[in-house]
Design a protein around this motif. Structure first.
Motif, mmCIF file in Angstrom:
data_model
loop_
_atom_site.group_PDB
_atom_site.id
_atom_site.type_symbol
_atom_site.label_atom_id
_atom_site.label_comp_id
_atom_site.label_asym_id
_atom_site.label_seq_id
_atom_site.Cartn_x
_atom_site.Cartn_y
_atom_site.Cartn_z
ATOM 1 N N LEU A 1 0.831 -1.205 0.000
ATOM 2 C CA LEU A 1 0.000 0.000 0.000
ATOM 3 C C LEU A 1 0.868 1.259 0.000
ATOM 4 O O LEU A 1 0.582 2.229 -0.716
ATOM 5 C CB LEU A 1 -0.901 0.011 1.237
ATOM 6 C CG LEU A 1 -2.084 -0.958 1.260
ATOM 7 C CD1 LEU A 1 -2.814 -0.851 2.583
ATOM 8 C CD2 LEU A 1 -3.039 -0.668 0.107
ATOM 9 N N ALA A 2 1.921 1.252 0.818
ATOM 10 C CA ALA A 2 2.771 2.432 0.941
ATOM 11 C C ALA A 2 3.563 2.705 -0.328
ATOM 12 O O ALA A 2 4.077 3.808 -0.512
ATOM 13 C CB ALA A 2 3.732 2.270 2.121
ATOM 14 N N SER A 3 3.669 1.703 -1.191
ATOM 15 C CA SER A 3 4.442 1.871 -2.428
ATOM 16 C C SER A 3 3.563 2.224 -3.615
ATOM 17 O O SER A 3 4.081 2.393 -4.731
ATOM 18 C CB SER A 3 5.220 0.576 -2.727
ATOM 19 O OG SER A 3 6.096 0.272 -1.664
ATOM 20 N N GLU A 4 2.267 2.331 -3.409
ATOM 21 C CA GLU A 4 1.374 2.697 -4.506
ATOM 22 C C GLU A 4 1.529 4.178 -4.836
ATOM 23 O O GLU A 4 1.701 5.016 -3.943
ATOM 24 C CB GLU A 4 -0.071 2.387 -4.139
ATOM 25 C CG GLU A 4 -0.364 0.895 -4.030
ATOM 26 C CD GLU A 4 -1.807 0.617 -3.671
ATOM 27 O OE1 GLU A 4 -2.546 1.598 -3.426
ATOM 28 O OE2 GLU A 4 -2.206 -0.562 -3.649
ATOM 29 N N ALA A 5 1.447 4.482 -6.117
ATOM 30 C CA ALA A 5 1.670 5.857 -6.587
ATOM 31 C C ALA A 5 0.744 6.881 -5.939
ATOM 32 O O ALA A 5 1.195 7.951 -5.526
ATOM 33 C CB ALA A 5 1.554 5.914 -8.112
ATOM 34 N N PRO A 6 -0.570 6.599 -5.781
ATOM 35 C CA PRO A 6 -1.436 7.607 -5.145
ATOM 36 C C PRO A 6 -1.039 7.923 -3.713
ATOM 37 O O PRO A 6 -1.129 9.080 -3.281
ATOM 38 C CB PRO A 6 -2.828 6.958 -5.217
ATOM 39 C CG PRO A 6 -2.744 5.979 -6.332
ATOM 40 C CD PRO A 6 -1.356 5.456 -6.290
ATOM 41 N N VAL A 7 -0.603 6.920 -2.966
ATOM 42 C CA VAL A 7 -0.198 7.152 -1.578
ATOM 43 C C VAL A 7 1.087 7.963 -1.530
ATOM 44 O O VAL A 7 1.223 8.910 -0.743
ATOM 45 C CB VAL A 7 -0.022 5.809 -0.836
ATOM 46 C CG1 VAL A 7 0.523 6.036 0.573
ATOM 47 C CG2 VAL A 7 -1.350 5.066 -0.781
ATOM 48 N N ILE A 8 2.048 7.610 -2.365
ATOM 49 C CA ILE A 8 3.305 8.363 -2.421
ATOM 50 C C ILE A 8 3.033 9.811 -2.783
ATOM 51 O O ILE A 8 3.583 10.741 -2.170
ATOM 52 C CB ILE A 8 4.262 7.712 -3.445
ATOM 53 C CG1 ILE A 8 4.670 6.311 -2.977
ATOM 54 C CG2 ILE A 8 5.497 8.590 -3.660
ATOM 55 C CD1 ILE A 8 5.514 5.554 -3.973
ATOM 56 N N ARG A 9 2.164 10.016 -3.767
ATOM 57 C CA ARG A 9 1.846 11.377 -4.196
ATOM 58 C C ARG A 9 1.149 12.150 -3.076
ATOM 59 O O ARG A 9 1.444 13.325 -2.843
ATOM 60 C CB ARG A 9 0.959 11.322 -5.439
ATOM 61 C CG ARG A 9 0.670 12.666 -6.063
ATOM 62 C CD ARG A 9 0.166 12.522 -7.482
ATOM 63 N NE ARG A 9 -0.981 11.636 -7.562
ATOM 64 C CZ ARG A 9 -0.961 10.424 -8.141
ATOM 65 N NH1 ARG A 9 0.155 9.979 -8.679
ATOM 66 N NH2 ARG A 9 -2.042 9.673 -8.184
ATOM 67 N N ARG A 10 0.246 11.497 -2.333
ATOM 68 C CA ARG A 10 -0.480 12.170 -1.257
ATOM 69 C C ARG A 10 0.467 12.592 -0.130
ATOM 70 O O ARG A 10 0.388 13.713 0.370
ATOM 71 C CB ARG A 10 -1.566 11.243 -0.722
ATOM 72 C CG ARG A 10 -2.385 11.832 0.429
ATOM 73 C CD ARG A 10 -3.149 13.063 -0.031
ATOM 74 N NE ARG A 10 -4.162 12.754 -0.987
ATOM 75 C CZ ARG A 10 -5.432 12.497 -0.693
ATOM 76 N NH1 ARG A 10 -5.823 12.523 0.557
ATOM 77 N NH2 ARG A 10 -6.302 12.243 -1.650
ATOM 78 N N VAL A 11 1.390 11.727 0.253
ATOM 79 C CA VAL A 11 2.343 12.066 1.316
ATOM 80 C C VAL A 11 3.278 13.184 0.861
ATOM 81 O O VAL A 11 3.587 14.109 1.630
ATOM 82 C CB VAL A 11 3.130 10.817 1.750
ATOM 83 C CG1 VAL A 11 4.248 11.198 2.728
ATOM 84 C CG2 VAL A 11 2.203 9.794 2.393
#
Length: 571
Positions: free
Chosen positions: A179-189
């Motif tokens: 989950l932490a490596s998904e593009a949307p999560v990376i972009r959100r952080v």
């Protein structure tokens, strides 16, 4: 997965693994020839394993081909029971080492999932230990490792305290990493971190609640809710931050501390990351250290002219202790940094002991405390005294030993700077006594104490002058300050300050310089109130009075003065 062609099981002519893969269209004949040629160079490597390494087939392809070759059904992780069946004589250590997962034992028939059914030694060992007939199932190494690790964690958690999750921890951790490596999560952080530059935030707070993850920023000392993320994003965002800070993503029950270094919009940012477990998940706070925005100029830190002059005289002392007091986030460390930056590092040996080193100063030796390996403030101080320093800065006096070493350093000719958590300058004297420092040592070593707070400055684009009610000014004691033509202003709010009416912060200070009378009162055992009253009579401007002066100059509001700098006479 260690998979091989095999003739271990008694059959007349079993098709070879490579033949099965070619017949299924998973492998080209010429690729099989290349793999067999490579296997001759490394005969200990099984063909199936080699084919996967070369990228010619997938692990799933090899697993299905091996199942066909050996006429053994394949089981997946979901098909394995939550816990391995207890089999007398079959130790957990053996199961983990050989990747054996007992699924059922009935009528002297042991159904067991294995990764290497072609291993003749393994089959004989299982028969000998269990005395049962074997019904083999084929599973991948990865699935068996997850199942065995998950069952071990779950078994241990049954005896753990209430509230600890007893799910498959290993699988859950892998899920969090995914989950932490998904593009949307990376972009959100990344967007969260980048937003601190626009907001001028000093902290980012990620707080999990029933309705989702609350994202709050502290701006000019005030915390503000900025957005609320969906509950299903909470674990992913928290895990992403922990990965960036090099924290243990599997540890969700204990507090952790880490650090993120990143570049945002041309600025180098250091984020001090702290995580603590809460009822709804992990709460994360990121303290923002923006090297490009820190002000290391004493002239720009809100000092009144007479207070600054007295402070500079303390900096010129050849020895003694100079303390800066105030609550967390009141700018104590920044004041000390600005003071050290004014000293001549070329002509003097300056050493600091900090936890952590927030900003690097040119020409100054800065030591980072590391309690985990025994490098404490006290131990570092004892060591640096052998480094022949002229000036020492201690990030914080936390214990008796550190305070006593600081006093000894001052008495032996060193100028020592440090911080304490007290409400007033006079309170620092009593706090030292509480820490076990004798009064005569305090009077001999301490030369001055600066207490400070940070108040929000009014936005210059929208602040509006007004006349406060005379009764209010009288209740605040404004008349004793003797200010000619005061200009009080109130907060209004505009687009530039995002409707808050404030932009940035400035310091308010009280500086206690020890004189003979004050030293005598300390030796007599006077309390904080008495010491503070005497210092005011001797000419010290209190925090509250300094804040009132800034309000009278239109720099801040009376509401801010009352919020931050109310009269304090105790520690």
């Amino acid at each position: 997965m260690n998979i091989a062609t095999t003739t271990a099981l008694p059959v007349s002519r079993r098709p070879l693994l490579g033949e099965i893969l070619v017949a299924a269209g998973k492998l080209q004949p010429r690729d099989l020839d290349r793999a067999l040629l490579a296997q001759r160079e490394t005969p200990q490597t099984q063909l199936g394993q080699l084919l996967v390494r070369l990228g010619l087939v997938t692990e799933s392809d090899v697993l299905q081909a091996l199942a066909e070759q050996l006429s053994i059904p394949v089981v997946t992780l979901d098909e394995l029971p939550p816990f391995p069946v207890e089999v007398p004589g079959l130790m957990p250590e053996f199961q983990r080492a050989q990747l054996v997962y007992p699924m059922a034992l009935q009528d002297e028939v042991l159904t067991v999932a294995v990764a290497h059914p072609e291993d003749d030694f393994l089959r004989k060992a299982l028969q000998m230990v269990t005395g049962a007939r074997l019904d083999l199932r084929l599973a991948s190494e990865a699935d068996l490792e997850k199942a065995l690790q998950g069952s071990l964690v779950s078994a241990e958690s049954e005896d753990a305290p209430d509230g600890i999750d007893d799910t498959d921890a290993a699988e859950f951790v892998e899920h969090l990493k995914d989950l932490a490596s998904e593009a949307p999560v990376i972009r959100r952080v990344n967007q969260m971190i980048a937003r601190v530059v626009d907001l001028r935030a000093s902290d980012i707070h990620l707080e999990p609640f029933d309705d989702g993850l609350h994202v709050r920023y502290r701006v000019d000392g005030q915390i503000q809710l900025h957005e609320r993320l969906s509950p299903n994003l909470s674990a992913a965002v928290t895990s992403r931050v922990k990965l960036m800070a090099h924290l243990d993503i599997a540890e969700r029950r204990l507090p952790q501390d880490g650090r993120i270094r990143t570049r945002v919009k041309g600025r180098e940012l250091d984020l001090r990351v702290s995580t603590v477990p809460t009822a709804h998940g992990e709460s994360v706070v990121m303290r923002v250290l923006d090297r490009s925005s820190v002000r290391l100029e004493l002239d720009e830190m809100g000092f009144a002219a007479d207070t600054l002059a007295a402070w500079r005289r303390l900096l010129d002392h050849p020895y003694g202790i100079v303390l800066v007091t105030g609550p967390t986030g009141s700018g104590k460390t920044t004041t000390l940094y600005a003071s050290l930056a004014k000293l001549d590092a070329n002509a003097q040996k300056i050493i600091t002991v900090e936890d952590p080193v927030e900003y690097q100063l040119p020409g100054i030796n800065q030591i980072q405390i590391h309690s985990a390996i025994g490098l404490t403030f006290a131990r570092a101080l004892r060591a640096i005294l052998r480094q022949d320093p002229d000036i020492i800065m201690i990030g914080e006096m936390r214990d008796t030993e550190t305070a006593q070493i600081a006093v000894q350093s001052a008495l032996t000719g060193h100028l020592v700077f440090s911080t304490l958590h007290t409400n007033t300058a006079a309170g620092a004297i009593v706090r030292l006594q509480d820490m076990g420092v004798e009064r005569y040592l305090i009077t001999s070593s301490v030369i001055g104490v600066l207490s400070q707070r940070l108040v929000r400055q009014l936005c210059v684009h929208c602040k509006a002058p007004y006349e406060p009610p005379p009764a209010l000014l009288e209740s605040l004691g404004f008349g004793r300050l003797d200010v000619a033509n005061p200009t009080f202003c109130r907060a209004v709010g505009c687009e530039r300050c995002r409707g808050t009416g404030y932009w940035g912060r400035t310091g308010v200070h009280e500086l206690l310089v020890l004189n003979d009378e004050l030293r005598r009162r300390i030796l007599d055992g006077s309390d904080t109130s008495a010491l503070h009253a005497h210092a005011v009579q001797a000419g010290m401007r209190s925090l509250f009075e300094d804040a009132l002066l800034k309000a009278a100059q239109g720099l801040t509001s009376l509401e801010e003065v009352l919020r931050v700098a109310q009269e304090h006479t105790d520690a």
